[in-house]
Design a protein around this motif. Structure first.
Motif, PDB file in Angstrom:
ATOM      1  N   ASP A 137       1.922  10.440   4.259  1.00 32.96           N
ATOM      2  CA  ASP A 137       1.090   9.534   3.447  1.00 32.96           C
ATOM      3  C   ASP A 137       1.449   8.067   3.715  1.00 32.96           C
ATOM      4  N   GLU A 138       2.699   7.787   4.076  1.00 26.13           N
ATOM      5  CA  GLU A 138       3.081   6.412   4.442  1.00 26.13           C
ATOM      6  C   GLU A 138       2.415   6.021   5.765  1.00 26.13           C
ATOM      7  N   ALA A 139       2.448   6.943   6.728  1.00 30.79           N
ATOM      8  CA  ALA A 139       1.798   6.669   8.016  1.00 30.79           C
ATOM      9  C   ALA A 139       0.295   6.467   7.817  1.00 30.79           C
ATOM     10  N   ALA A 140      -0.289   7.278   6.946  1.00 32.51           N
ATOM     11  CA  ALA A 140      -1.739   7.159   6.698  1.00 32.51           C
ATOM     12  C   ALA A 140      -2.065   5.834   6.022  1.00 32.51           C
ATOM     13  N   ALA A 141      -1.192   5.398   5.097  1.00 27.90           N
ATOM     14  CA  ALA A 141      -1.435   4.129   4.397  1.00 27.90           C
ATOM     15  C   ALA A 141      -1.376   2.950   5.358  1.00 27.90           C
ATOM     16  N   PHE A 159       1.968  -4.995  24.905  1.00 29.42           N
ATOM     17  CA  PHE A 159       1.931  -5.139  23.447  1.00 29.42           C
ATOM     18  C   PHE A 159       2.701  -3.971  22.860  1.00 29.42           C
ATOM     19  N   ILE A 160       3.623  -4.278  21.961  1.00 31.31           N
ATOM     20  CA  ILE A 160       4.506  -3.247  21.401  1.00 31.31           C
ATOM     21  C   ILE A 160       4.369  -3.255  19.877  1.00 31.31           C
ATOM     22  N   CYS A 161       4.125  -2.081  19.300  1.00 33.81           N
ATOM     23  CA  CYS A 161       4.027  -2.018  17.829  1.00 33.81           C
ATOM     24  C   CYS A 161       4.424  -0.621  17.366  1.00 33.81           C
ATOM     25  N   ASN A 162       4.374  -0.417  16.070  1.00 32.00           N
ATOM     26  CA  ASN A 162       4.732   0.875  15.485  1.00 32.00           C
ATOM     27  C   ASN A 162       3.609   1.361  14.579  1.00 32.00           C
ATOM     28  N   VAL A 163       3.695   2.640  14.205  1.00 32.38           N
ATOM     29  CA  VAL A 163       2.718   3.182  13.258  1.00 32.38           C
ATOM     30  C   VAL A 163       2.920   2.542  11.892  1.00 32.38           C
ATOM     31  N   VAL A 164       4.154   2.501  11.397  1.00 32.63           N
ATOM     32  CA  VAL A 164       4.389   1.841  10.105  1.00 32.63           C
ATOM     33  C   VAL A 164       5.128   0.524  10.319  1.00 32.63           C
ATOM     34  N   GLY A 185       5.115   2.947  18.801  1.00 35.14           N
ATOM     35  CA  GLY A 185       6.263   3.750  18.377  1.00 35.14           C
ATOM     36  C   GLY A 185       6.083   4.237  16.953  1.00 35.14           C
ATOM     37  N   GLU A 186       7.203   4.537  16.307  1.00 35.64           N
ATOM     38  CA  GLU A 186       7.151   5.187  14.986  1.00 35.64           C
ATOM     39  C   GLU A 186       7.275   4.189  13.837  1.00 35.64           C
ATOM     40  N   ALA A 214       0.803  -1.221   0.000  1.00 38.12           N
ATOM     41  CA  ALA A 214       0.000   0.000   0.000  1.00 38.12           C
ATOM     42  C   ALA A 214       0.839   1.276   0.000  1.00 38.12           C
ATOM     43  N   CYS A 215       2.119   1.171   0.351  1.00 32.42           N
ATOM     44  CA  CYS A 215       3.017   2.327   0.239  1.00 32.42           C
ATOM     45  C   CYS A 215       4.386   1.796  -0.180  1.00 32.42           C
TER      46      CYS A 215
END
Ligand code: SF4
Length: 236
Positions: free
Chosen positions: A144-148, A126-131, A89-90, A64-65
């Motif tokens: 736009d990558e974060a949104a995707a 639970f640990i995860c990231n936006v992308v 996280g990021e 998607a990105c």
């Protein structure tokens, strides 16, 4: 027990905490992997582990990105999908991309110390990231990558249904609260994401670059701990 206490004190020292009353340095009871907050009596639609495994599969195949192009693999989560506390996280960095696990590099080791300083282990949260794929050269993900990628994070949070979310840094806070926020202004406050309390704090990578901010981050984490230790409201 002695070793656990020593590890806890070392974790506090890593966080820049030099003095803690004796009563506060006892390791708290291990947080159980109890089902997270959802309506009493309401059955989960499916097993959270299976639902999370589905997201892992989809993220691995996602196009998607453009971030997947330079990444080794999708890095989706660590810990338990039944956690009461979620850290967001990021993006994966070099080590995370290599190992396929979020927060395992230098910043990840600091996050592990932060979690231990709160009296927990990584396996309790639970640990995860936006992308989910590593941006080239560890750059900040583009909006736009974060949104995707956001639908994956939204689904992860819907599956875990945690009691509290801790957003680590500006990218996570903006993804969950809106692009207009300033992490400097709202860190350490209690915000809301989809009816779930959310406390923003600094990203561990920022703390590595700015060790003097560790004391503020520790205050934020103490707030997080107080909130997750509060008994859930049983009136509803
Ligand atoms: S970063 Fe997210 S949206 Fe982009 S390809 Fe990877 S999984 Fe898909």
């Amino acid at each position: 027990m002695k070793r656990a206490l020593k590890q806890h004190v070392e974790s506090l020292a890593q966080m820049g905490v030099t003095h803690v009353p004796r009563s506060k340095i006892k390791p708290r009871a291990k947080v159980s992997s109890q089902p997270a907050v959802h309506e009493p009596g309401e059955p989960r639609s499916a097993d959270p582990e299976n639902l999370m495994a589905e997201i892992v599969k989809e993220a691995r195949a996602c196009r998607a990105c453009p971030l997947y192009k330079d990444a080794t693999q999708a890095v989706v989560f660590d810990g338990t999908p039944r956690a009461r506390l979620v850290f967001v996280g990021e993006a994966p960095g070099f080590e995370e991309d290599k190992q396929g696990v979020p927060f395992v590099g230098a910043a990840g080791q600091l996050l592990t110390k932060m979690i231990q300083a709160m009296g927990m282990q990584r396996s309790d949260v639970f640990i995860c990231n936006v992308v989910k794929h590593r941006p080239p050269g560890n750059r900040t993900p583009e909006p736009d990558e974060a949104a995707a990628c956001l639908p994956f994070l939204q689904r992860q949070l819907a599956i875990v249904q945690p009691k509290l979310i801790c957003a680590l840094g500006s990218v996570a806070a903006k993804a969950l609260l809106g692009p207009g926020i300033s992490i400097m202004k709202i860190r350490g406050s209690v915000q809301q994401y989809a009816g779930i309390p959310l406390v923003p704090t600094f990203h561990p990578a920022y703390l590595l670059r700015n060790p003097s901010a560790k004391k503020l981050a520790w205050a934020d984490l103490q707030l997080v701990k107080r909130l997750i230790d509060q008994p859930s409201d049983s009136s509803g």
